[in-house]
Write a protein that holds these residues in place. Structure first.
Motif, PDB file in Angstrom:
ATOM      1  N   VAL A   1      43.617 -22.920  13.934  1.00 19.60           N
ATOM      2  CA  VAL A   1      43.414 -21.399  15.064  1.00 19.60           C
ATOM      3  C   VAL A   1      43.906 -22.478  16.696  1.00 19.60           C
ATOM      4  O   VAL A   1      44.944 -21.851  17.140  1.00 19.60           O
TER       5      VAL A   1
ATOM      6  N   VAL B   1      47.870  -8.120  24.203  1.00 19.59           N
ATOM      7  CA  VAL B   1      47.488  -7.874  22.503  1.00 19.59           C
ATOM      8  C   VAL B   1      46.175  -6.683  22.062  1.00 19.59           C
ATOM      9  O   VAL B   1      45.806  -6.665  20.942  1.00 19.59           O
ATOM     10  N   TRP B   2      44.637  -7.828  22.568  1.00 23.15           N
ATOM     11  CA  TRP B   2      43.613  -7.606  21.996  1.00 23.15           C
ATOM     12  C   TRP B   2      42.712  -5.765  22.507  1.00 23.15           C
ATOM     13  O   TRP B   2      42.353  -5.512  21.579  1.00 23.15           O
TER      14      TRP B   2
ATOM     15  N   ASN C   1      36.558 -15.724  20.183  1.00 26.38           N
ATOM     16  CA  ASN C   1      36.152 -14.963  19.078  1.00 26.38           C
ATOM     17  C   ASN C   1      37.344 -15.557  17.601  1.00 26.38           C
ATOM     18  O   ASN C   1      36.655 -15.353  16.762  1.00 26.38           O
ATOM     19  N   LEU C   2      38.428 -16.115  17.981  1.00 24.39           N
ATOM     20  CA  LEU C   2      39.424 -16.289  16.616  1.00 24.39           C
ATOM     21  C   LEU C   2      38.529 -17.234  16.264  1.00 24.39           C
ATOM     22  O   LEU C   2      38.742 -17.863  15.196  1.00 24.39           O
TER      23      LEU C   2
ATOM     24  N   SER D   1      52.875 -13.621  24.174  1.00 21.39           N
ATOM     25  CA  SER D   1      52.856 -13.190  22.825  1.00 21.39           C
ATOM     26  C   SER D   1      51.585 -13.245  23.069  1.00 21.39           C
ATOM     27  O   SER D   1      51.168 -12.515  21.087  1.00 21.39           O
TER      28      SER D   1
ATOM     29  N   PRO E   1      47.797 -23.884  17.504  1.00 21.97           N
ATOM     30  CA  PRO E   1      49.043 -22.862  18.113  1.00 21.97           C
ATOM     31  C   PRO E   1      48.446 -21.893  18.019  1.00 21.97           C
ATOM     32  O   PRO E   1      50.273 -21.671  18.855  1.00 21.97           O
ATOM     33  N   LEU E   2      47.658 -21.800  18.478  1.00 22.32           N
ATOM     34  CA  LEU E   2      47.609 -20.980  19.497  1.00 22.32           C
ATOM     35  C   LEU E   2      48.055 -21.587  21.254  1.00 22.32           C
ATOM     36  O   LEU E   2      48.193 -20.698  22.288  1.00 22.32           O
TER      37      LEU E   2
ATOM     38  N   ASP F   1      40.913 -14.732  22.728  1.00 29.35           N
ATOM     39  CA  ASP F   1      39.946 -14.384  22.183  1.00 29.35           C
ATOM     40  C   ASP F   1      39.053 -15.590  22.022  1.00 29.35           C
ATOM     41  O   ASP F   1      39.436 -16.310  21.070  1.00 29.35           O
TER      42      ASP F   1
END
Lengths: 271, 371
Positions: free
Chosen positions: A182, A269-270, A163-164, A264, A185-186, A161
């Motif tokens: 952000v 997830v969203w 938006n993150l 994960s 790590p993603l 996303d």
């Protein structure tokens, strides 16, 4: 079940078996004959032995070549993955003129014959006076690894996303801190997958290394040089078997890591 | 200190994406401490306007001031605003506590103080003890609260909310509406709330800007917006509205006298400007302002006018109320009528095809400019 359906299934199973046999039986000859006590690669197998694996441990030129290969592969993996992070961010996060063209240019080495890359770099590097050696192999390998790294990282960047990153900016972190807190790590599973994949590509590569390594031979070039001496062939087979297992593990691990990351933090997830 | 009525000052702001104008010369002033909603259908420019307040987009033309400060040169991460995203944008690699504390890094608080702030925030959103939960262990409503706490812990001057309740189910949404409103009142922070749900906007807002095609059609408090819409578009977007074509015939006791299709010559209040004699207008009346009965004798008399005969084209029984569509002679579209089912015996049972009589209070119908 109808006869036709049963026949169809039998045919498909047979086809699949032949397909796999064609792919893997030649590869399996390598480890098989590495355990053969005779020096000729021919049936019948004369006896079972591990002595060829023992010769691996005491061959200094082999160890040197292995060291060179590791050095080149680690460098090429790190450089190409680092460059690919920036490229993938540009391709997925921004829209600009000539974007498709630049993406095409970056991906082109994937389909460019390695021999062309090798010869071109050979001429170019000699012309500009950089000379040959491990550093020139690293340059060549970085070139051919880059498109793979970009492909792996782009799919990862597209997977989360946007938006993150905006949320991080919104919460007071600048673009650089946002990248480290952000984005990185993603995309980390993608980064690890890219490192492993590019490492493997570089480690196995022969043609470019052959042209550019001069006297600092890498492992594939060393193996090729050994093929002229029949008595050394079993040692090469043992070495080949080791590389085969190592490469396969690396690719499987990198794919597993990439998928695990997708599960994960994937879009599911969203929702 | 800036003018509190112009705490957020949007001056002639236009935003174009290529050839598409998303926001078209919008002028808006939002007061300090106000709960302000941007309401409109998707694609009307409300989210683009919000993103310009947050600093994710910059205006093509015009200027935005927050608390007297021009925002043009201020990047998103330096603005006194915080945002609650539609997707919540909870960081999946951090737990709830780390998510909430994310924006406090630069304050360099001692560990204990940081923990206290996070605990307070968790308490505010009623998720005490959830600090070490992972984001994917939270329900939609809980994520929404975490996003809220993460934004509010920075004590912003303005909180921007981009359809934050859109993904929640109806019951939870109604609870959150109430909670958001209470939170806003207790904190006194200016809220700018984007929504396409007119009921949500009416429930929570001090004032609402209705947007369409990049323009602001009307800015008003919920009551005025509903009862005194400035144009047919706003009237149709907020609630439902019956429109009848008509012409102005004159004036009488401060009311306009109009001739409207199907209703004959009646009086109506002009809420949006004045109209000269003979001007074409739209007579607008809301479904709940029409009274419906099954006989002319039973039509309400006191303060009611009309009792015009029609026929029921469609009826739906909703328990507390019934919705009818009534065809009147000489009117193309059937009129929508909403009736409260006050009496258990006699109401709510009108069937299709039944003859009915409509009446209304003189203040019910309003005049709007014909389009």
């Amino acid at each position: 079940m109808s006869t036709i359906a049963r026949q169809g299934r039998g045919f498909r199973a047979g086809y699949a078996f032949l397909y796999l046999a064609f792919l893997y039986i030649p590869v399996l000859f390598l480890p098989l004959f590495s355990f053969n006590s005779g020096i000729y690669v021919a049936f019948p197998i004369q006896g079972w032995t591990l002595k060829w694996y023992g010769t691996l441990l005491v061959n200094d030129r082999l160890h040197e070549a292995l060291g060179n290969s590791l050095e080149v592969a680690v460098a090429a993996a790190l450089i190409s993955t680092t460059l690919a992070i920036f490229a993938a961010k540009a391709f997925t996060r921004y829209r600009y003129r000539g974007q498709r063209l630049s993406l095409g240019v970056v991906m082109l080495p994937m389909v460019m014959p390695d021999i062309i890359v090798g010869v071109s770099l050979l001429i170019l590097l000699n012309q500009v006076g950089i000379g040959l050696g491990l550093h020139s192999v690293i340059i060549g390998h970085t070139m051919i690894c880059l498109p793979f790294a970009v492909a792996v990282l782009m799919s990862r960047m597209e997977g989360f996303d946007r938006n993150l990153e905006e949320a991080s900016l919104d919460l007071g972190e600048g673009p650089v801190a946002t990248f480290f807190r952000v984005t990185l790590p993603l995309i980390l599973p993608g980064v690890v997958a890219s490192l492993l994949l590019t490492f493997t590509i570089s480690f196995d590569e022969f043609i470019i290394a052959f042209f550019l390594s001069a006297t600092d031979t890498t492992l594939p070039v060393f193996i090729w040089s050994q093929l002229r001496f029949p008595q050394r062939l079993p040692t090469v087979l043992a070495l080949g078997a080791c590389i085969l297992v190592f490469s396969a593990c690396l690719v499987v691990f990198s794919e597993w890591f990439r998928r695990r990351g997708q599960v994960s933090a994937g879009p599911g997830v969203w929702s | 200190m800036s003018d509190p009525a112009r705490f957020i000052d949007i001056q002639k702001v236009t935003k174009r994406f290529g050839s598409v104008t998303a926001v078209d010369a919008v002028d808006l002033q939002i007061a300090r401490g106000e709960f302000f909603s941007l309401l409109g259908a998707s694609g009307c420019g409300k989210t683009t306007l919000l993103r310009m307040l947050a600093g994710f987009e910059s205006p093509t033309e015009g200027e935005i001031l927050i608390d007297g400060q021009p925002m043009a040169a201020v990047a998103a991460h330096r603005r006194p605003t915080n945002m609650v995203f539609q997707s919540y944008a909870i960081f999946p690699h951090l737990n709830v506590g780390q998510n909430i504390a994310y924006g406090l890094r630069k304050e360099r608080l001692p560990k204990l103080e940081l923990k206290k702030r996070v605990d307070e925030a968790l308490e505010m959103i009623k998720l005490s003890g959830y600090a070490s939960r992972r984001a994917d262990q939270l329900s939609g409503g809980q994520r929404q609260r975490v996003a809220l706490a993460r934004a509010l812990i920075r004590r912003p001057k303005v909180l921007l909310l981009d359809e934050p309740l859109g993904a929640l189910d109806k019951k939870l949404r109604e609870e959150m509406q109430l909670e958001l409103r209470q939170l806003q009142e207790s904190l006194g922070i200016t809220f700018v709330f984007v929504t396409h749900d007119q009921e949500e906007a009416l429930t929570m807002s001090d004032r609402i800007a209705v947007m369409s095609a990049g323009n602001v059609l009307q800015v008003d408090d919920p009551h005025s917006l509903y009862e005194r819409p400035s144009c047919a578009q706003v009237a149709a977007f907020i609630g439902s509205m019956n429109f009848l074509k008509g012409k102005v015939r004159g004036r009488e006791n401060g009311h306009a006298v109009v001739e409207a299709e199907g209703l004959g010559t009646i009086r109506a209040e002009a809420v949006a400007g004045e109209f000269g004699e003979g001007a074409p207008i739209l007579l607008a009346i809301r479904p709940e302002k029409l009274a419906i009965t099954d006989s002319a004798e039973r039509a309400p008399l006191d303060n009611y006018v009309g009792a015009i005969e029609g026929k029921i084209a469609a009826a739906s029984y909703l328990g507390d109320r019934s919705h009818y569509y009534v065809t009147l002679p000489g009117v193309q579209r059937p009129l929508a009528v909403a009736a409260q089912n006050v009496d258990r015996e006699t109401e709510g049972w009108l069937q299709s095809g039944a003859p009915v009589w409509l009446s209304w209070q003189p203040k019910g119908p309003i005049l709007l400019p014909a389009e």
